[in-house]
Design an enzyme around this catalytic site. Structure first.
Site, PDB file in Angstrom:
ATOM      1  N   GLN A 214       0.745  -1.106  -0.229  1.00  0.00           N
ATOM      2  CA  GLN A 214      -0.608   0.140   0.502  1.00  0.00           C
ATOM      3  C   GLN A 214       0.893   1.013  -0.291  1.00  0.00           C
ATOM      4  OE1 GLN A 214      -3.090  -1.720   3.821  1.00  0.00           O
ATOM      5  NE2 GLN A 214      -3.504  -0.159   2.968  1.00  0.00           N
ATOM      6  N   PHE A 245      -5.612  -3.616   3.515  1.00  0.00           N
ATOM      7  CA  PHE A 245      -6.745  -3.606   4.870  1.00  0.00           C
ATOM      8  C   PHE A 245      -5.734  -3.188   6.008  1.00  0.00           C
ATOM      9  CE2 PHE A 245      -8.553  -7.410   2.827  1.00  0.00           C
ATOM     10  CZ  PHE A 245      -9.810  -6.804   2.167  1.00  0.00           C
ATOM     11  N   ARG A 327      -5.855   8.225  16.681  1.00  0.00           N
ATOM     12  CA  ARG A 327      -7.419   8.337  15.594  1.00  0.00           C
ATOM     13  C   ARG A 327      -8.041   7.985  16.917  1.00  0.00           C
ATOM     14  NH1 ARG A 327      -9.998   8.614  11.245  1.00  0.00           N
ATOM     15  NH2 ARG A 327      -8.329   9.748   9.941  1.00  0.00           N
ATOM     16  N   ARG A 359      -7.670  -0.948   8.391  1.00  0.00           N
ATOM     17  CA  ARG A 359      -8.617  -0.410   8.389  1.00  0.00           C
ATOM     18  C   ARG A 359      -9.632  -0.048   9.350  1.00  0.00           C
ATOM     19  NH1 ARG A 359     -12.945  -3.831   3.447  1.00  0.00           N
ATOM     20  NH2 ARG A 359     -13.455  -2.057   2.900  1.00  0.00           N
ATOM     21  N   PHE A 361      -8.091   2.244  11.429  1.00  0.00           N
ATOM     22  CA  PHE A 361      -6.522   2.379  12.169  1.00  0.00           C
ATOM     23  C   PHE A 361      -7.176   3.215  13.516  1.00  0.00           C
ATOM     24  CE2 PHE A 361      -2.716   5.219  12.014  1.00  0.00           C
ATOM     25  CZ  PHE A 361      -2.295   4.763  11.348  1.00  0.00           C
ATOM     26  N   ALA A 529      -6.319   5.794   5.232  1.00  0.00           N
ATOM     27  CA  ALA A 529      -7.053   6.176   5.225  1.00  0.00           C
ATOM     28  C   ALA A 529      -8.220   7.019   5.140  1.00  0.00           C
ATOM     29  CB  ALA A 529      -6.292   7.423   6.235  1.00  0.00           C
ATOM     30  N   GLU A 735     -12.992   2.737   4.659  1.00  0.00           N
ATOM     31  CA  GLU A 735     -13.048   2.137   6.185  1.00  0.00           C
ATOM     32  C   GLU A 735     -14.537   2.303   7.022  1.00  0.00           C
ATOM     33  OE1 GLU A 735      -9.389   5.039   6.152  1.00  0.00           O
ATOM     34  OE2 GLU A 735      -8.684   3.721   7.516  1.00  0.00           O
TER      35      GLU A 735
HETATM   36  N1  MTE Z   1     -11.455  -3.256   0.064  1.00  0.00           N
HETATM   37  C1  MTE Z   1     -10.983  -3.728  -0.558  1.00  0.00           C
HETATM   38  N2  MTE Z   1     -11.578  -4.451  -1.797  1.00  0.00           N
HETATM   39  N3  MTE Z   1      -9.030  -4.338   0.065  1.00  0.00           N
HETATM   40  C2  MTE Z   1      -8.264  -3.833   0.514  1.00  0.00           C
HETATM   41  O1  MTE Z   1      -7.806  -4.000   1.202  1.00  0.00           O
HETATM   42  N4  MTE Z   1      -8.631  -1.501   2.209  1.00  0.00           N
HETATM   43  C3  MTE Z   1      -9.040  -0.609   3.000  1.00  0.00           C
HETATM   44  C4  MTE Z   1     -10.575   0.016   2.089  1.00  0.00           C
HETATM   45  N5  MTE Z   1     -11.082  -0.977   1.287  1.00  0.00           N
HETATM   46  C5  MTE Z   1      -9.366  -2.309   1.310  1.00  0.00           C
HETATM   47  C6  MTE Z   1     -10.870  -1.861   0.944  1.00  0.00           C
HETATM   48  C7  MTE Z   1      -8.396   0.182   3.617  1.00  0.00           C
HETATM   49  S1  MTE Z   1      -7.668  -0.588   5.514  1.00  0.00           S
HETATM   50  C8  MTE Z   1      -8.625   1.962   3.209  1.00  0.00           C
HETATM   51  S2  MTE Z   1      -7.448   3.036   3.885  1.00  0.00           S
HETATM   52  C9  MTE Z   1      -9.291   2.360   2.159  1.00  0.00           C
HETATM   53  O2  MTE Z   1      -9.336   0.891   1.206  1.00  0.00           O
HETATM   54  C10 MTE Z   1      -8.027   2.254   1.443  1.00  0.00           C
HETATM   55  O3  MTE Z   1      -8.011   2.758  -0.365  1.00  0.00           O
HETATM   56  P1  MTE Z   1      -8.485   4.467  -0.870  1.00  0.00           P
HETATM   57  O4  MTE Z   1      -8.067   5.570  -0.025  1.00  0.00           O
HETATM   58  O5  MTE Z   1      -8.971   4.329  -1.754  1.00  0.00           O
HETATM   59  O6  MTE Z   1     -10.503   4.054  -0.476  1.00  0.00           O
HETATM   60 MO1  MOS Z   2      -6.169   2.359   6.292  1.00  0.00          MO
HETATM   61  S1  MOS Z   2      -5.906   0.594   7.818  1.00  0.00           S
HETATM   62  O1  MOS Z   2      -5.708   3.183   6.262  1.00  0.00           O
HETATM   63  O2  MOS Z   2      -4.958   0.894   5.043  1.00  0.00           O
END
Ligand code: MTE
Ligand code: MOS
Length: 777
Positions: A214, A245, A327, A359, A361, A529, A735
């Site tokens: 990530q 995640f 957070r 997810r 945080f 985030a 999240e």
């Molecule tokens: N959705 C999927 N399918 N797979 C993932 O790993 N990670 C989550 C969320 N949704 C995740 C997910 C987490 S922890 C975050 S912070 C956000 O996606 C990150 O992506 P975004 O900022 O584009 O929403």
């Molecule tokens: Mo999501 S826990 O901020 O990668």
């Protein structure tokens, strides 16, 4: 395969070519389902590739007396076995600050810590040889719980305190008081694609790393640190992850670093793919939390004072525990307002995996405090928890709308999402129906629970709120899009492509989505985030608009009009009106620009405006905006076994003006089910020696398709006002909806008739709670 770019996706017939707001499927949806999507382990392997495997510490805390690598070196296929002494640069993988060794040196800090790494010609040979490494460790006393670490005042970060008003006076003046303690478990990320990196050494000290990460920039920095080289020698790329995640924010960096060390020392490409067991043993998880709180309130359920301790299990090292605790602390009141507050957050040092981003945080753990308070206060007042929560909503019914740290939340939206979820769920009718059922059924109990959330969007570390993009238009009018965000299944790439398609007025099929790479966009933040589309959407928009403005000049000259009058739509540049007879196909115009020697490539940059934070005072306006949502869940519990199911969930989630309602709906559903897993069936279990024993799907139960509520009504809040200047007035969604699963835990409390429940609510815990309730008067 090392250029980090995979072929452009094939055209998908029937895909509507729309911009922001269109409910398009994920750009890789078909490839994911057919298996054509290539993850790191699917890529063609470079010639001479070596496979790496770790030897992990079997002991939670101890002195490393001897580590004989000889037997492993003698195993067939083994090319090298490396330990702490073989790291060319620093043996330190701390994402923030220093002091987190990749390979244990002197002291072993947790069971699962890497001690050495085998490099062999096949993966099996590497795994077999790694199993031959038998370290000599003199065991030391291990700290294996938050409570123990806390009582020893052993922290990985300095505790932080958020205050408003006079909590001692507030508590003393309150007519009623409750003191309580509860515990909340952690969570394994269980990304379907485990941690993996492939490092290939190049000329002049270069290192190319394909990483499931990530945070390519952080991986680049950590690789450079362990190699002892400048950042410009290292390129890290990622086309997609099979889930992150939060677990591939900092943990992916050290996996990449280990592969790079192997590649540097042997001069050959190295692939490191952690087996599920090693992945679960070595990587950090969601922080478990211990809560101790005292609340002051009146008989109407109005909570006027709250003092709370939120103690996270930080594990053996700091990692990102500071951000997670921050957070949790800033989300401890969630959607409620309490006047006199003192929230102390800390992360305890234990001899466990170093707990990390997951997810939410820390947000879900923070919001859980207020839910416990609300439910206990409700029980004390003889009121429904929903009534007590609503009585305390921020910005409503005379309650203040300012968080203790000084930022305003929108009370109208809090009440609105709750009112709509309540209505959608037919709350009153089902409440009565469930009461009638429970009055007659001998063994089954049904329960109804709810959740309302206000989740702040932006990184807690202010400088991370920036992003970059790189857009090229080729002379045939095709567009190549690159930005600093990473794709982990959340649909970021399609959303940003929709933004760019709107800027140029071209269909999505003309836009190539490309792998994230530190060589294309430098100095990026993690995709985390939930800010991915907010930040990268704007950056890509800015890059595209720079090119579009240049193209408009060229078109305007051709049309003989002012550049502002050129309209980009339907894959054309129009003189003033779409449908007018003066136009240039986008490709023709691109060609014309090239002939006129106009640059068709641009970078774009964005930083979130207006956010600030004072770390010392613990005050500021750190969030660009809040995301709001509400849910209602119904559960059924078998009181003979403690087994339970979620039967129905209704959700209303604020996504502003959604960039892609189909993707957002998927995010809401996925986050909810993942949250439900955290609170109900996913239990991490360490034995008395501190060894994690839930190291695979046979012992660690993640929710399956049959755990999804059979009635699952997810709705995006309609006409949601986005009051901040977000990209196309959309709101983040990755999240926040995970917190909506707290309605399931609340429904379980309701079914059992208890006001609190240690979580995860596994059948054993549910059964024990039920028995305890039945025995006690
Ligand atoms: N959705 C999927 N399918 N797979 C993932 O790993 N990670 C989550 C969320 N949704 C995740 C997910 C987490 S922890 C975050 S912070 C956000 O996606 C990150 O992506 P975004 O900022 O584009 O929403
Ligand atoms: Mo999501 S826990 O901020 O990668």
């Amino acid at each position: 395969m090392m250029d980090g770019t995979l072929p452009r996706p094939p055209k998908e017939p029937g895909l509507p070519h729309k911009g922001p707001g269109a409910a398009l499927r994920h750009d890789s949806a078909l490839k994911h389902t057919t298996g054509e999507a290539r993850f790191a382990d699917d890529l063609a392997e470079p010639a001479g590739l070596l496979h790496a495997a770790f030897a992990l510490s079997p002991v939670a805390h101890g002195r490393l007396l001897a580590l004989d690598l000889g037997p492993a070196r003698a195993m067939p296929g083994v090319v090298a076995v490396l330990g702490a002494g073989d790291v060319p640069g620093e043996n330190d993988i701390a994402p923030i600050g220093k002091g987190e060794p990749l390979f244990a040196e002197g002291i072993v800090q947790f069971a699962g810590q890497p001690l050495a790494m085998v490099l062999a010609t096949t993966r099996d040979a590497a795994l077999l040889a790694a199993a031959e490494i038998a370290p000599e460790i003199e065991a030391l006393p291990a700290v294996l719980s938050v409570a123990e670490g806390f009582s020893r005042a052993q922290f990985v970060i300095d505790p932080m305190v958020m205050r408003r008003g006079d909590v001692a006076a507030g508590l003393a003046a309150a007519p009623l008081r409750i003191e309580a303690e509860f515990h909340l478990g952690g969570q394994e990320h269980f990304y379907l694609e485990g941690q993996i990196a492939i490092a290939t050494p190049g000329e002049d000290g270069e290192m190319q790393v394909l990483s499931s990460t990530q945070h390519p920039t952080e991986a680049q920095h950590i690789v450079a640190r362990v190699l002892g080289c400048d950042y410009n020698r290292v390129t890290v790329a990622c086309r997609r992850m099979g889930g992150g995640f939060g677990g591939k924010e900092s943990n992916a960096s050290w996996v990449a670093a280990a592969a790079a060390i192997g590649a540097r020392v042997t001069g050959r490409p190295v692939k490191l793919r952690l087996a599920r067991r090693a992945d679960m043993l070595a990587t950090g998880k969601r922080h478990p939390f211990l809560y101790r709180w005292t609340a002051g309130f009146d008989a109407s359920g109005r909570i006027t004072a709250l003092r709370a301790l939120l103690a996270a299990d930080g594990g053996w090292s700091t990692d990102m525990s500071g951000g997670v605790v921050w957070r949790a602390v800033t989300h401890a009141l969630n959607c409620c307002h309490v006047e006199d507050v003192e929230i102390t957050g800390c992360a305890v040092r234990t001899n466990m995996q170093s707990h990390t981003a997951f997810r939410g945080f820390g947000g879900p753990q923070g919001a859980m405090l207020m839910e416990d308070v609300v439910h206990r206060v409700a029980a004390a007042c003889g009121l429904p928890p929903e009534e007590v929560r609503a009585r305390n909503f921020a910005g409503v019914a005379g309650n203040g709308d300012e968080t203790p740290y000084g930022q305003k939340v929108e009370g109208d939206l809090i009440s609105r999402v709750w009112a709509e979820a309540r209505r959608d769920s037919e709350w009153d009718r089902r409440r009565a129906e469930i009461a009638a059922f429970n009055a007659t059924h001998p063994t089954l109990r049904r329960g109804l629970g709810s959740m309302v959330l206000a989740f702040g969007i932006s990184f807690g570390i202010m400088h991370l709120n920036q992003a970059g993009a790189l857009v090229h238009v080729y002379s045939d009018g095709s567009v190549r899009l690159n930005h600093g965000g990473t794709e982990m299944g959340q649909g970021l790439f399609i959303k940003v492509a929709q933004v760019v398609s709107a800027a140029f007025g071209v269909d999505l099929e003309h836009i190539a989505i490309t792998a994230t790479s530190t060589s294309e966009v430098p100095n990026t933040s993690a995709t985390a985030a939930s800010t991915g589309s907010d930040l990268n959407g704007w950056a890509a928009h800015n890059a595209a608009m720079t090119i579009r403005d240049r193209m408009a000049e060229v078109a305007a000259k051709r049309f003989g009009i002012a550049p502002e009058l050129v309209v980009f739509a339907d894959n054309r540049a129009w003189a003033e009106r779409i449908g007018a007879n003066l136009f240039l196909d986008f490709g023709e115009l691109a060609k014309l620009c090239y002939l006129e020697r106009v640059s068709l490539s641009a970078t774009g940059f964005y930083k979130t405006p207006d956010i600030h934070w004072d770390r010392v005072a613990m005050r500021g306006a750190p969030f660009f905006y809040f995301s709001y949502g509400a849910s209602v869940s119904e559960v059924i519990v078998d009181t003979l076994t403690g087994e339970h199911r979620c039967l129905r969930t209704d959700i209303v989630q604020d996504c502003g003006r959604s960039l892609n309602p189909a993707v957002d709906r998927g995010q809401i559903e996925g986050a909810f089910v993942q949250g439900m897993g955290w609170l109900t069936c996913e239990e991490l279990w360490w034995d008395a020696q501190g060894r994690l024993r839930t190291v695979g799907p046979s012992t660690y139960k993640i929710p399956g398709s049959r755990d999804v509520p059979p009635a699952f009504n997810v709705r995006l809040l309609e006409g949601a006002p986005a009051r901040s200047e977000t990209i196309f007035r959309s709101k983040a969604v990755g999240e926040p909806p995970l917190l909506l699963a707290i309605s399931v835990a609340n429904a379980l409390k309701d079914a059992l008739g208890v006001e609190t429940l240690d979580l995860p609510a596994t059948p054993e815990r549910v059964l024990m709670a039920w028995r305890k309730r039945a025995i006690l008067p």
